[in-house]
Motif scaffolding. Structure first.
Motif, PDB file in Angstrom:
ATOM      1  N   LYS A   4      -8.173   1.289   8.035  1.00  0.00           N
ATOM      2  CA  LYS A   4      -8.894   1.137   6.773  1.00  0.00           C
ATOM      3  C   LYS A   4      -9.972   0.060   6.889  1.00  0.00           C
ATOM      4  O   LYS A   4      -9.726  -1.043   7.350  1.00  0.00           O
ATOM      5  CB  LYS A   4      -7.923   0.786   5.651  1.00  0.00           C
ATOM      6  CG  LYS A   4      -8.572   0.762   4.298  1.00  0.00           C
ATOM      7  CD  LYS A   4      -7.572   0.748   3.190  1.00  0.00           C
ATOM      8  CE  LYS A   4      -8.294   0.909   1.878  1.00  0.00           C
ATOM      9  NZ  LYS A   4      -7.427   1.377   0.836  1.00  0.00           N
ATOM     10  N   GLN A  11      -8.829  -3.946   7.404  1.00  0.00           N
ATOM     11  CA  GLN A  11      -7.876  -4.553   6.489  1.00  0.00           C
ATOM     12  C   GLN A  11      -6.510  -4.677   7.149  1.00  0.00           C
ATOM     13  O   GLN A  11      -6.030  -3.738   7.777  1.00  0.00           O
ATOM     14  CB  GLN A  11      -7.752  -3.700   5.223  1.00  0.00           C
ATOM     15  CG  GLN A  11      -9.060  -3.543   4.482  1.00  0.00           C
ATOM     16  CD  GLN A  11      -9.626  -4.890   4.070  1.00  0.00           C
ATOM     17  OE1 GLN A  11      -8.979  -5.637   3.352  1.00  0.00           O
ATOM     18  NE2 GLN A  11     -10.822  -5.195   4.529  1.00  0.00           N
ATOM     19  N   ASN A  13      -2.310  -5.314   7.069  1.00  0.00           N
ATOM     20  CA  ASN A  13      -1.209  -4.980   6.172  1.00  0.00           C
ATOM     21  C   ASN A  13      -0.682  -6.246   5.508  1.00  0.00           C
ATOM     22  O   ASN A  13      -1.161  -7.358   5.757  1.00  0.00           O
ATOM     23  CB  ASN A  13      -0.107  -4.208   6.902  1.00  0.00           C
ATOM     24  CG  ASN A  13       0.566  -5.030   7.987  1.00  0.00           C
ATOM     25  OD1 ASN A  13       0.362  -6.237   8.106  1.00  0.00           O
ATOM     26  ND2 ASN A  13       1.381  -4.386   8.792  1.00  0.00           N
ATOM     27  N   GLU A  14       0.320  -6.083   4.654  1.00  0.00           N
ATOM     28  CA  GLU A  14       0.835  -7.206   3.859  1.00  0.00           C
ATOM     29  C   GLU A  14       1.385  -8.349   4.708  1.00  0.00           C
ATOM     30  O   GLU A  14       1.334  -9.514   4.329  1.00  0.00           O
ATOM     31  CB  GLU A  14       1.930  -6.711   2.897  1.00  0.00           C
ATOM     32  CG  GLU A  14       1.425  -5.787   1.811  1.00  0.00           C
ATOM     33  CD  GLU A  14       1.076  -4.377   2.319  1.00  0.00           C
ATOM     34  OE1 GLU A  14       1.629  -3.937   3.359  1.00  0.00           O
ATOM     35  OE2 GLU A  14       0.227  -3.736   1.684  1.00  0.00           O
ATOM     36  N   LYS A  20      -4.123  -1.852   8.280  1.00  0.00           N
ATOM     37  CA  LYS A  20      -3.751  -0.847   7.292  1.00  0.00           C
ATOM     38  C   LYS A  20      -4.314   0.505   7.702  1.00  0.00           C
ATOM     39  O   LYS A  20      -5.380   0.582   8.300  1.00  0.00           O
ATOM     40  CB  LYS A  20      -4.333  -1.191   5.909  1.00  0.00           C
ATOM     41  CG  LYS A  20      -3.578  -2.213   5.144  1.00  0.00           C
ATOM     42  CD  LYS A  20      -4.173  -2.334   3.743  1.00  0.00           C
ATOM     43  CE  LYS A  20      -3.474  -3.394   2.945  1.00  0.00           C
ATOM     44  NZ  LYS A  20      -4.049  -3.518   1.600  1.00  0.00           N
ATOM     45  N   CYS A  22      -5.399   4.484   6.351  1.00  0.00           N
ATOM     46  CA  CYS A  22      -5.846   5.131   5.131  1.00  0.00           C
ATOM     47  C   CYS A  22      -5.554   6.629   5.201  1.00  0.00           C
ATOM     48  O   CYS A  22      -5.456   7.199   6.284  1.00  0.00           O
ATOM     49  CB  CYS A  22      -7.320   4.869   4.861  1.00  0.00           C
ATOM     50  SG  CYS A  22      -8.454   5.444   6.112  1.00  0.00           S
TER      51      CYS A  22
END
Length: 112
Positions: A4, A11, A13-14, A20, A22
């Motif tokens: 992503k 981006q 991840n948490e 991340k 998509c």
């Protein structure tokens, strides 16, 4: 799946341990953003890559925007321009992506 991107940055991840991913619709939106924001004719291997949105300087600007967006996105399967207009110096292109909708916003450097 594809990594992503938001504004050209990958981006995380948490947990900040991986990139991340998509889904297919987000991937089409990313591809549309890249095609619409690249200046047509400036990409060496493929002179037809990108759009001529940055060259719009006469009326009817919204119609030129829609036409140039359609031209740039012609190679993306299942992606169609629903509408396009300017909000100040931002080009807003509403897209139909297969059975979903999305919006791409491109900041134009010169004030149209």
């Amino acid at each position: 799946m594809t990594d992503k991107l938001i504004n050209g940055d990958y981006q995380l991840n948490e947990t900040h341990t991986a990139l991340k991913q998509c889904d297919y619709t987000d991937e089409l939106l990313q591809d549309a953003y890249i095609l619409l924001s690249a200046k047509r004719g400036s990409f060496y291997p493929n002179k037809n890559f990108g759009s001529k949105i940055d060259t719009i300087n006469s009326e009817p600007k919204d119609e030129y925007l829609r036409s140039y967006a359609q031209q740039a996105l012609g190679e993306l399967d299942g992606v169609y321009v629903k509408s396009a207009h300017f909000e100040g110096s931002t080009a807003v292109i509403n897209l139909i992506l297969n059975d979903k909708e999305g919006t791409v916003r491109i900041g134009i450097e010169n004030d149209l």
